[in-house]
Design a protein around this motif. Structure first.
Motif, mmCIF file in Angstrom:
data_model
loop_
_atom_site.group_PDB
_atom_site.id
_atom_site.type_symbol
_atom_site.label_atom_id
_atom_site.label_comp_id
_atom_site.label_asym_id
_atom_site.label_seq_id
_atom_site.Cartn_x
_atom_site.Cartn_y
_atom_site.Cartn_z
ATOM 1 N N ALA A 168 0.837 -1.212 0.000
ATOM 2 C CA ALA A 168 0.000 0.000 0.000
ATOM 3 C C ALA A 168 0.867 1.255 0.000
ATOM 4 O O ALA A 168 0.546 2.240 -0.666
ATOM 5 C CB ALA A 168 -0.936 -0.005 1.204
ATOM 6 N N ASP A 169 1.984 1.208 0.731
ATOM 7 C CA ASP A 169 2.856 2.399 0.752
ATOM 8 C C ASP A 169 3.508 2.630 -0.609
ATOM 9 O O ASP A 169 3.598 3.756 -1.084
ATOM 10 C CB ASP A 169 3.916 2.281 1.862
ATOM 11 C CG ASP A 169 4.758 1.016 1.752
ATOM 12 O OD1 ASP A 169 4.358 0.082 1.020
ATOM 13 O OD2 ASP A 169 5.819 0.944 2.409
ATOM 14 N N GLN A 170 3.940 1.536 -1.277
ATOM 15 C CA GLN A 170 4.542 1.711 -2.601
ATOM 16 C C GLN A 170 3.531 2.272 -3.588
ATOM 17 O O GLN A 170 3.874 3.010 -4.501
ATOM 18 C CB GLN A 170 5.061 0.364 -3.123
ATOM 19 C CG GLN A 170 6.223 -0.178 -2.319
ATOM 20 C CD GLN A 170 6.689 -1.519 -2.880
ATOM 21 O OE1 GLN A 170 7.072 -1.617 -4.032
ATOM 22 N NE2 GLN A 170 6.648 -2.550 -2.053
ATOM 23 N N ARG A 171 2.247 1.907 -3.388
ATOM 24 C CA ARG A 171 1.217 2.373 -4.307
ATOM 25 C C ARG A 171 0.808 3.819 -4.034
ATOM 26 O O ARG A 171 0.543 4.583 -4.952
ATOM 27 C CB ARG A 171 -0.022 1.474 -4.210
ATOM 28 C CG ARG A 171 0.202 0.066 -4.757
ATOM 29 C CD ARG A 171 -1.079 -0.751 -4.719
ATOM 30 N NE ARG A 171 -1.394 -1.286 -3.394
ATOM 31 C CZ ARG A 171 -2.471 -0.991 -2.713
ATOM 32 N NH1 ARG A 171 -3.352 -0.127 -3.184
ATOM 33 N NH2 ARG A 171 -2.697 -1.546 -1.533
ATOM 34 N N LEU A 172 0.718 4.182 -2.747
ATOM 35 C CA LEU A 172 0.063 5.456 -2.436
ATOM 36 C C LEU A 172 0.922 6.537 -1.783
ATOM 37 O O LEU A 172 0.595 7.715 -1.865
ATOM 38 C CB LEU A 172 -1.178 5.193 -1.556
ATOM 39 C CG LEU A 172 -2.330 4.492 -2.274
ATOM 40 C CD1 LEU A 172 -3.455 4.190 -1.309
ATOM 41 C CD2 LEU A 172 -2.843 5.341 -3.428
ATOM 42 N N THR A 173 1.986 6.137 -1.085
ATOM 43 C CA THR A 173 2.765 7.183 -0.412
ATOM 44 C C THR A 173 3.361 8.202 -1.395
ATOM 45 O O THR A 173 3.313 9.409 -1.121
ATOM 46 C CB THR A 173 3.828 6.558 0.508
ATOM 47 O OG1 THR A 173 3.148 5.723 1.459
ATOM 48 C CG2 THR A 173 4.587 7.623 1.275
ATOM 49 N N PRO A 174 3.865 7.745 -2.574
ATOM 50 C CA PRO A 174 4.353 8.755 -3.526
ATOM 51 C C PRO A 174 3.248 9.733 -3.929
ATOM 52 O O PRO A 174 3.490 10.938 -4.052
ATOM 53 C CB PRO A 174 4.801 7.916 -4.730
ATOM 54 C CG PRO A 174 5.118 6.572 -4.156
ATOM 55 C CD PRO A 174 4.148 6.368 -3.034
ATOM 56 N N LYS A 175 2.041 9.220 -4.112
ATOM 57 C CA LYS A 175 0.922 10.084 -4.455
ATOM 58 C C LYS A 175 0.645 11.069 -3.316
ATOM 59 O O LYS A 175 0.429 12.263 -3.536
ATOM 60 C CB LYS A 175 -0.314 9.225 -4.726
ATOM 61 C CG LYS A 175 -1.566 10.012 -5.055
ATOM 62 C CD LYS A 175 -2.724 9.061 -5.405
ATOM 63 C CE LYS A 175 -3.958 9.852 -5.783
ATOM 64 N NZ LYS A 175 -4.564 9.353 -7.027
ATOM 65 N N LEU A 190 11.100 7.594 6.212
ATOM 66 C CA LEU A 190 10.997 6.147 6.385
ATOM 67 C C LEU A 190 10.738 5.464 5.037
ATOM 68 O O LEU A 190 11.351 4.462 4.679
ATOM 69 C CB LEU A 190 9.846 5.854 7.356
ATOM 70 C CG LEU A 190 9.903 4.537 8.079
ATOM 71 C CD1 LEU A 190 10.977 4.587 9.156
ATOM 72 C CD2 LEU A 190 8.546 4.239 8.709
ATOM 73 N N PHE A 191 9.792 6.052 4.289
ATOM 74 C CA PHE A 191 9.391 5.468 3.014
ATOM 75 C C PHE A 191 10.536 5.496 2.005
ATOM 76 O O PHE A 191 10.829 4.502 1.346
ATOM 77 C CB PHE A 191 8.182 6.220 2.463
ATOM 78 C CG PHE A 191 7.785 5.773 1.085
ATOM 79 C CD1 PHE A 191 7.166 4.536 0.902
ATOM 80 C CD2 PHE A 191 8.035 6.562 -0.024
ATOM 81 C CE1 PHE A 191 6.806 4.113 -0.363
ATOM 82 C CE2 PHE A 191 7.678 6.136 -1.296
ATOM 83 C CZ PHE A 191 7.070 4.913 -1.469
ATOM 84 N N GLU A 192 11.198 6.626 1.932
ATOM 85 C CA GLU A 192 12.274 6.730 0.952
ATOM 86 C C GLU A 192 13.411 5.771 1.254
ATOM 87 O O GLU A 192 14.000 5.172 0.352
ATOM 88 C CB GLU A 192 12.758 8.188 0.832
ATOM 89 C CG GLU A 192 11.741 9.025 0.064
ATOM 90 C CD GLU A 192 12.047 10.512 0.045
ATOM 91 O OE1 GLU A 192 13.011 10.931 0.736
ATOM 92 O OE2 GLU A 192 11.317 11.247 -0.638
ATOM 93 N N GLY A 193 13.688 5.592 2.541
ATOM 94 C CA GLY A 193 14.707 4.628 2.939
ATOM 95 C C GLY A 193 14.326 3.219 2.507
ATOM 96 O O GLY A 193 15.136 2.470 1.946
ATOM 97 N N LYS A 194 13.064 2.874 2.723
ATOM 98 C CA LYS A 194 12.590 1.535 2.391
ATOM 99 C C LYS A 194 12.670 1.291 0.886
ATOM 100 O O LYS A 194 13.129 0.246 0.434
ATOM 101 C CB LYS A 194 11.148 1.386 2.885
ATOM 102 C CG LYS A 194 10.483 0.092 2.486
ATOM 103 C CD LYS A 194 9.092 -0.010 3.066
ATOM 104 C CE LYS A 194 8.349 -1.208 2.485
ATOM 105 N NZ LYS A 194 7.012 -1.355 3.056
ATOM 106 N N ILE A 195 12.219 2.270 0.111
ATOM 107 C CA ILE A 195 12.218 2.132 -1.345
ATOM 108 C C ILE A 195 13.643 2.009 -1.871
ATOM 109 O O ILE A 195 13.935 1.207 -2.756
ATOM 110 C CB ILE A 195 11.513 3.346 -1.994
ATOM 111 C CG1 ILE A 195 10.030 3.271 -1.693
ATOM 112 C CG2 ILE A 195 11.744 3.400 -3.498
ATOM 113 C CD1 ILE A 195 9.374 1.990 -2.165
#
Lengths: 425, 622
Positions: B442-449, B463-468
């Motif tokens: 869900a984060d890969q799909r929506l956090t960038p949006k 957190l998200f950018e580190g994970k990606i």
């Protein structure tokens, strides 16, 4: 990436030349497969067409247009082949076997042209008629299929596929409720049954390639206007009971005949009028349904108009020419010959405008359904851990079969689930 | 120049209201949340649990956009279970029992600490109207709150009627008073309304339950959280109890059926088929001699227990009788009787993809009022309405969600094009792109949006950018190396000896293949962390299917870009059947993809619509 689509672009049936058009990003790849190479754009070149096994299909003129310089705005290839049903269907089949290619939906070339800004306003104006006729034809095809021999089978497949998909979805979506954990055996029984039925049907289509079911022509008109007498005149025998009394034909009488070389079933329908008689009322309702589903209607008029409206392309003709001087008379035979040639003309015209395309489309759909069912079975056999993949394959099967079994919506699955299991914590 | 007190006012502090207000405030809009009582913010009026199949997906998506439901549910979670743990990751859904009190307290804390967000206690009695446009709300004390956008999230308050046996009285949820004037105002808009019902079971005193006799259902050993930001449960974990109804229970219910509000003919609303009352279960599945009941503790420091599975509208004395016929509940005391509630909902086809009413400017609806059920469905709509209310107030572009990208998109599309016939609940089977719309991504799909529209905070961004970064570098490393079929077979995998080399990611797609096995092919991969390993396995597992779906996704997205303007007339299209025109007028699809999903739609008819769209846009530019 866009799908590459193909279809017969000329009217089907016997003709000097038939054009098979291919449009989309893989059109030139397809051209290499079928015609050996891509000729210089916008120059007609003679090529030997062959299928994927290398067997010759035809000698044909091949024309290619590059994206931006074609009707659709995409890469387009046109095969101008000999206009025989056998040849065009073989070419369509060969194209259908190439990856990324599929049969065009009705109106789809036009749609792409629209999307790519390749149609001007006047062309768009004219679209409505074209599309209306395509839609009408599609509707009738589906109706005929469902009413005919395949209808019953399609209904069984539909039921079985809904049940199979619903079982998988129930196990997936209601995992924390009172549903079984393993439904593989029941699902496999259902998918195998459908798969075998579909395989059989597929073989049938191939074998019966040339056996047409024929056309239906309905004779429509007010009671006692002379419909049965006309049928008898067409058939040359006393097929329908005719009498002087209005409302004699209480149901639909069918007579198969050969009209100008075409297999035709002529329907004599109960006279359309208001009635108090219950049995006659049922006859009239049936008559109306059958008449509407027919390929062509002959409206016999006797001054007053029947309460069913003629569709574009129907024949409206004055009845009892023997009394009125013009039109047709079953009694004396006046005008019958002209009527027969008018009927055959219109049927030729419609020809398998539908026929060929639908057969090939169905064949592709059935073949796709079988491979989807096999894939689904592989997953379901492994067990619940792959039910999500099994369900995905079943979804594709249903999509492939939509033209036959109708659309199966998630609501259909939920209906089945709620009818079968007591859910809700 | 009008004066506005706020950009956005949100009416209602339930699950739709809090996520709407929070989303709006995150966007930078000055936001007011109006609620009857501050302490009823985030109250769970039905079962004390969040998540489940489809629902857990929604919570993850809300979280990916930095919404509040997931974070709060993690803090209040007292029993976590990942449903479908042994099935494919696409259909796994996180679920947790929640401590009601903690949930409420943590939700209030989230609201209070959010910048741009003011909580106002009061009863909304009417809208402030400017022609056909809503300009805020009036409160019972005659004060006015002027706002550019208004979000109404008032659940079952529209003509809500509570039934317990043959007793009935009007009310929202138990104890709340319905707002009559506001309902009359909404009537004056002439919106299409329908009637639904739902029910709850009696609440039991946990001290009167014989727990020792009961089968227990503990949480998972390795709890899976809702929020991508949480690591582990925050409070003590408990088990639920499991018991069953029996023939005696069913006899009591059958004998008293005509005293049930449902069967006594007092209720006309349509109830959900997936959440039937115990009366319904006994009648409709007469051959079943027993039904399962989960005894769910409502709080760590309270004795209330929610018996999930026996919602009812029978009179109180019958409720007590049938409860006491159940194993381990022989002495159980009812703290609050179960009841059924009937209410009006607005046919959601009157809404656009932003959940804004088409015919009333400035007004957004979210939650149960749109015919849905469930906290998660409500909160997800709250996010959509809150983001768009803020966007509209700040003159920004609409924020819409596609079926190809999220369950949120599936739900909004289902609601606005198909309407509802029973309270709408999310199921994974509603998502045709289920294999790619997973809870785990869900984060890969929506956090960038969310980052692009500006509703995601700094902490989550890092957190998200580190994970990606970890994921993509690991994936690149996997894909950089390829192996022969022979090498692969040596790992014990069945592979075609076709001579074709496969890269590490492709090998990971084999269902029986784990990342750990892949490290045997390439030892250097062993420095990749646990979370990244698992995520790559899940991504690889579905890679082939997703590739196959991408064509459909692309086609749908193309159609979604063919926006059908509000003013578009379907009646003016020649060649469309009247039946289809009728359906199009009822659903008023916002784009060509929505039009395509209308029952009975044909490719030819779509081409006609497209042609008309083209013509209109050309006439406009000409």
């Amino acid at each position: 990436m866009m799908d590459t689509i193909f279809a017969l672009a000329t009217a089907p049936g016997k003709a000097g030349v038939a054009v098979v058009r291919v449009s989309g990003p893989s059109a030139f790849v397809a051209c290499v497969h079928i015609a050996g190479s891509v000729p210089k754009p916008r120059h007609a070149s003679l090529r030997r067409l062959s299928d994927l096994d290398g067997d010759t299909l035809d000698e044909a003129l091949v024309l290619v247009f590059q994206a931006g310089h074609s009707f659709t705005g995409e890469d387009v290839v046109e095969f101008q082949c000999h206009g025989s049903v056998a040849i065009t269907s073989a070419i369509l089949r060969a194209l259908g076997e190439l990856p990324g290619l599929r049969m065009a939906e009705p109106g789809e070339f036009t749609r792409r042209a629209l999307e790519n800004g390749r149609l001007d306003l006047t062309q768009v104006e004219g679209l409505a008629d074209l599309i209306e006729s395509e839609t009408e034809m599609q509707r009738k095809q589906a109706q005929r299929l469902l009413e005919g021999a395949i209808g019953e089978k399609a209904e069984t497949w539909r039921r079985d596929l809904i049940r199979a998909a619903a079982l998988l979805e129930a196990v997936i979506d209601f995992a924390d409720e009172d549903v079984p954990e393993d439904v593989s055996d029941e699902v496999l029984a259902l998918t195998e049954k459908s798969r075998l039925g579909i395989s059989q049907e597929l073989r049938g289509i191939d074998a019966a390639e040339r056996v047409r079911t024929g056309f239906e022509v309905a004779i429509v008109g007010a009671p006692n206007v002379g419909k049965s007498t006309l049928l008898n005149a067409l058939a040359g025998r006393d097929a329908a009971i005719t009498s002087e009394y209005a409302g004699t034909t209480r149901d639909v009488i069918e007579v198969r005949m050969d009209l100008g070389g075409l297999p035709v079933t002529v329907l004599d329908t109960a006279g359309l009028r208001e009635t108090e008689d219950h049995v006659e009322g049922i006859g009239i309702a049936r008559a109306r349904e059958r008449a509407q589903a027919a390929d062509l209607r002959i409206f016999l008029t006797d001054g007053e108009a029947p309460d069913l409206a003629p569709a574009p392309g129907d024949i409206v003709i004055q009845a009892k020419a023997d009394l009125r001087g013009s039109g047709v008379s079953g009694k004396t035979g006046q005008g019958v010959e002209q009527l027969v040639s008018e009927i055959t003309d219109r049927l030729q015209d419609q020809a398998a405008h539908a026929g060929l395309a639908s057969r090939e489309r169905h064949r592709l759909a059935l073949a796709q359904a079988i491979s989807g069912l096999q894939a689904a079975e592989t997953h379901v056999r492994i067990g619940a851990e792959q039910y999500d993949l099994g369900a995905e394959e079943l979804r594709n099967v249903v999509r492939a079969l939509e033209s036959l079994v109708g659309r199966i919506d998630v609501e259909n699955l939920l209906d089945e689930i709620f009818a079968s299991f007591c859910l809700g914590k | 120049m009008k004066h506005f007190d706020f950009d956005v006012v949100v009416v209602g502090g339930g699950h739709a209201g809090v996520d709407a207000a929070h989303a709006s405030a995150r966007m930078g809009a000055r936001t007011a949340l109006v609620t009857l009582k501050r302490e009823s913010i985030g109250v769970m009026s039905c079962n004390p649990a969040i998540g489940g199949l489809g629902k857990g997906h929604l919570v993850r998506e809300i979280d990916a956009l930095d919404g509040v439901m997931g974070r709060v549910a993690d803090k209040a979670g007292i029993q976590f279970r990942l449903l479908n743990r042994r099935k494919g990751p696409a259909v796994q859904g996180p679920r947790a029992q929640s401590d009601r009190k903690i949930y409420r307290a943590e939700m209030l804390a989230e609201m209070e600490s959010q910048p741009n967000l003011s909580i106002i206690e009061g009863e909304v009695t009417d809208f402030i109207m400017d022609g056909a446009r809503v300009d805020g709300v009036l409160l019972a004390d005659e004060s006015a709150i002027r706002a550019k956008s208004t979000v109404l999230t008032t659940g079952t308050f529209l003509r809500g009627v509570i039934h317990i046996g043959d007793l009935s009285y009007s009310g929202g949820r138990m104890g709340d008073k319905p707002s009559v004037r506001l309902a009359e105002r909404i009537d004056s808009f002439g919106l299409p309304l329908g009637r639904l019902k739902t029910g709850t079971p009696p609440r039991l005193d946990g001290r009167t339950i014989d727990w020792d006799k009961l089968e227990k259902q503990p949480g998972d050993d390795d709890p899976v959280m809702f929020s991508f930001m949480s690591k582990a449960p925050f409070v003590r974990q408990v088990s639920c109890g499991i018991t069953h109804t029996n023939e005696k229970t069913h006899d009591i219910i059958r004998k008293n059926l005509e005293r049930s509000a449902m069967y006594g003919g007092h209720i006309e609303g349509v109830g959900p088929r997936y959440c039937p009352s115990i009366e319904d279960k006994v009648v409709r599945f007469a051959d079943k001699t027993s039904h399962q009941i989960f005894l769910e503790p409502e709080s760590l420091d309270d004795h209330t227990v929610y018996p999930n599975g026996i919602s009812t509208s029978l009179p109180e004395d019958v409720q007590s009788d049938y409860v006491r016929s159940i194993y381990a509940l022989e002495n159980a005391v009812i703290l609050q009787p179960g009841y059924a509630i009937e209410y009006d909902y607005v046919d959601p086809r009157a809404l656009d993809l932003r959940l804004s009413l088409r015919d009333v400017g400035g007004l957004f609806l979210a939650g149960q009022i749109n015919g849905t059920t469930g906290y998660e469905e409500a909160a997800a709509q709250g996010v959509v309405a809150g983001l768009n209310a803020a966007a509209e107030a700040m003159d920004r572009d609409p924020i819409t969600f596609s079926r190809a990208e999220s369950y949120i998109g599936v739900m909004v599309d289902d609601l606005t094009t198909r309407g509802v016939t029973e309270p709408y609940r999310m199921f994974t089977s509603r998502a045709e792109f289920r294999l790619s719309l997973r809870a785990d991504n869900a984060d890969q799909r929506l956090t960038p949006k969310g980052l692009a529209i500006g509703c995601v905070g700094e902490g989550r961004r890092r957190l998200f950018e580190g994970k990606i970064e970890r994921l993509s570098s690991a994936r690149t490393r996997l894909e950089a190396q390829s192996f022969t079929p022979r090498q692969i077979a040596e790992l014990g995998l069945k592979v075609n000896q076709d001579g074709a080399r496969r890269n590490g990611f492709e090998i990971l797609a084999f269902p029986e293949m784990s990342f750990e096995q892949a490290t045997r092919l390439d030892g250097t991969l062993s420095d990749i962390d646990e979370e990244t390993r698992r995520q790559l396995e899940r991504d690889a597992l579905y890679a082939n299917y997703i590739e196959r779906q991408n064509r459909d996704v692309a086609a749908m997205k193309r159609d979604e870009q063919q926006v059908i303007p509000q003013s578009f007339s379907f009646d003016a299209i020649e060649g469309l059947s009247n039946e289809l025109k009728g359906k199009l007028n009822a659903a008023r699809p916002g784009n060509l993809a929505q039009a395509a999903r209308i029952d009975g739609m044909t490719p030819a008819a779509l081409t006609l619509i497209l042609a008309r769209l083209r013509r209109e846009s050309r006439e406009k530019t000409a």
